[in-house]
Design a protein around this motif. Structure first.
Motif, mmCIF file in Angstrom:
data_model
loop_
_atom_site.group_PDB
_atom_site.id
_atom_site.type_symbol
_atom_site.label_atom_id
_atom_site.label_comp_id
_atom_site.label_asym_id
_atom_site.label_seq_id
_atom_site.Cartn_x
_atom_site.Cartn_y
_atom_site.Cartn_z
ATOM 1 N N ILE A 170 -12.230 18.919 5.213
ATOM 2 C CA ILE A 170 -11.873 17.743 4.429
ATOM 3 C C ILE A 170 -12.559 17.842 3.079
ATOM 4 O O ILE A 170 -13.781 17.946 2.999
ATOM 5 N N ARG A 178 -11.469 8.272 -5.752
ATOM 6 C CA ARG A 178 -10.717 7.455 -4.800
ATOM 7 C C ARG A 178 -9.909 6.383 -5.524
ATOM 8 O O ARG A 178 -8.776 6.085 -5.158
ATOM 9 N N VAL A 186 -3.296 8.879 2.525
ATOM 10 C CA VAL A 186 -4.415 9.445 3.274
ATOM 11 C C VAL A 186 -5.605 9.679 2.350
ATOM 12 O O VAL A 186 -6.757 9.388 2.692
ATOM 13 N N ALA A 187 -5.344 10.210 1.155
ATOM 14 C CA ALA A 187 -6.422 10.488 0.203
ATOM 15 C C ALA A 187 -7.136 9.217 -0.229
ATOM 16 O O ALA A 187 -8.353 9.208 -0.436
ATOM 17 N N SER A 189 -7.624 6.515 1.573
ATOM 18 C CA SER A 189 -8.445 5.980 2.659
ATOM 19 C C SER A 189 -9.593 6.906 3.054
ATOM 20 O O SER A 189 -10.507 6.504 3.770
ATOM 21 N N GLN A 190 -9.559 8.147 2.594
ATOM 22 C CA GLN A 190 -10.557 9.130 3.002
ATOM 23 C C GLN A 190 -11.947 8.757 2.494
ATOM 24 O O GLN A 190 -12.097 8.232 1.390
ATOM 25 N N SER A 192 -16.488 9.867 2.920
ATOM 26 C CA SER A 192 -17.515 10.782 3.409
ATOM 27 C C SER A 192 -18.871 10.111 3.298
ATOM 28 O O SER A 192 -19.119 9.311 2.393
ATOM 29 N N SER A 217 -17.145 12.774 7.704
ATOM 30 C CA SER A 217 -15.929 12.611 6.908
ATOM 31 C C SER A 217 -14.836 11.994 7.763
ATOM 32 O O SER A 217 -14.687 12.346 8.939
ATOM 33 N N ARG A 219 -10.626 10.434 7.808
ATOM 34 C CA ARG A 219 -9.335 10.298 7.143
ATOM 35 C C ARG A 219 -8.376 9.581 8.084
ATOM 36 O O ARG A 219 -8.438 9.724 9.306
ATOM 37 N N THR A 221 -4.998 8.983 9.971
ATOM 38 C CA THR A 221 -3.949 9.878 10.445
ATOM 39 C C THR A 221 -2.685 9.143 10.885
ATOM 40 O O THR A 221 -1.593 9.711 10.842
ATOM 41 N N GLU A 278 0.232 16.225 6.646
ATOM 42 C CA GLU A 278 -0.010 14.809 6.922
ATOM 43 C C GLU A 278 1.047 14.242 7.865
ATOM 44 O O GLU A 278 0.744 13.401 8.719
#
Length: 304
Positions: A170, A178, A186-187, A189-190, A192, A217, A219, A221, A278
């Protein structure tokens, strides 16, 4: 905390009153607090059972959380009763099923809040790389052992599939990056988190050693109308033995629901997918969602 032991069968019960520091941001008992109690109960009964035989002394180390269902929220001031029972043993692993019951000590009302299935592996205290053989348990009915063996083979297969995914990387997204991502992707909400492990983070066996740096990390799904599935990776990076390099320590899937101030579910925005990878993860998450939903319905039908 009190601990009750039943000599008739490999089972225990842990009781603890929930305090204000156990609360999450909305005032309910934090899911992590309940998960910790569940894991500790499984560790105690697994360790106790595996040390009933002669030979190396050992500690049961958590190898896999098969499933954890949060059925109802628990509140501050309630007493948590965590019951753990060994339901199957293989040559080198123990299946523990845990039930969490909350008790309102003012009204006396009780309800089951959580059910979980976990797998432990006994490791020698003299050599943590050595796995100890597990003494068998006595089953009251032959079909109990057969069903347990089927669960063991199923989770063993899932572990192999998980190992294939452990190579996933990831890419870390900073807070500023962000905000530039499109909402509901997805990006977007990701996230770390980097954490330096201390002694309070260690288990009885000291697996989470003080001085290891971990990167957590996550993400998104999959999303349904009222739930979200989050895939989480935990990577460890030893500070002292840096030559060993970073390694994947844990992978997990968590399912969350969005609640309002009255603990009623709120609609979840649909997840915008970009690319085949994805889309593939979304379809895999949907399959897990439908499978877990079917299990929950089956469990409700079996309840008296």
């Amino acid at each position: 905390m009190s601990l009750l032991n039943s000599q008739a069968s490999p089972s225990i019960q842990i009781c603890r009153i929930m305090r204000p520091d156990d609360a999450n941001i909305v005032g309910n008992v934090h899911g992590g607090t309940i998960l910790k109690m569940i894991e500790e109960a499984g560790c105690i009964i697994g360790t106790r059972h595996c040390n009933t035989q002669k030979g190396d002394r050992c500690v049961a180390a958590l190898a896999r959380v098969e499933r954890t269902d949060f059925l109802y929220p628990m509140f501050i001031g309630e007493v948590a009763h965590v019951s753990a029972e060994i339901t199957y043993t293989s040559k080198h692993s123990v299946e523990v099923q845990v039930t969490v019951l909350s008790e309102n000590i003012v009204t006396g009302a009780k309800k089951v809040t959580n059910k979980a299935t976990l797998w432990y592996v006994p490791l020698s205290l003299q050599n943590v790389d050595k796995t100890i053989e597990v003494p068998p348990i006595e089953y009251s009915r032959p079909e109990q052992e057969d069903l347990g063996k089927k669960r063991y083979e199923a989770q063993k297969l899932e572990r192999l599939e998980t190992k294939e995914r452990n190579g996933d990387v990831i890419t870390h997204v900073s807070l500023s990056e962000r905000h530039t991502k499109e909402p509901y992707t997805v990006a977007f909400s990701q996230s770390s988190l980097i954490h330096l492990i201390g002694p309070s983070d260690c288990t009885l066996l000291g697996f989470v050693h003080g001085g290891c740096v971990i990167t957590v990390s996550g993400r998104m799904t999959f999303t349904s109308n009222k739930s979200m599935e989050i895939e989480v990776f935990v990577d460890a990076d030893p500070l002292v033995e840096a030559d060993k390099g970073k390694y994947r320590a844990v992978t997990a899937f968590f399912t969350y629901i969005s609640l309002d101030k009255d603990n009623k579910p709120l609609p979840v925005p649909p997840l915008k997918l970009n690319g085949e990878e994805e889309q593939k993860r979304f379809e895999e998450g949907k399959a897990r969602y439908l499978q877990n939903k079917a299990k929950r319905l089956a469990d409700k039908e079996r309840q008296p």
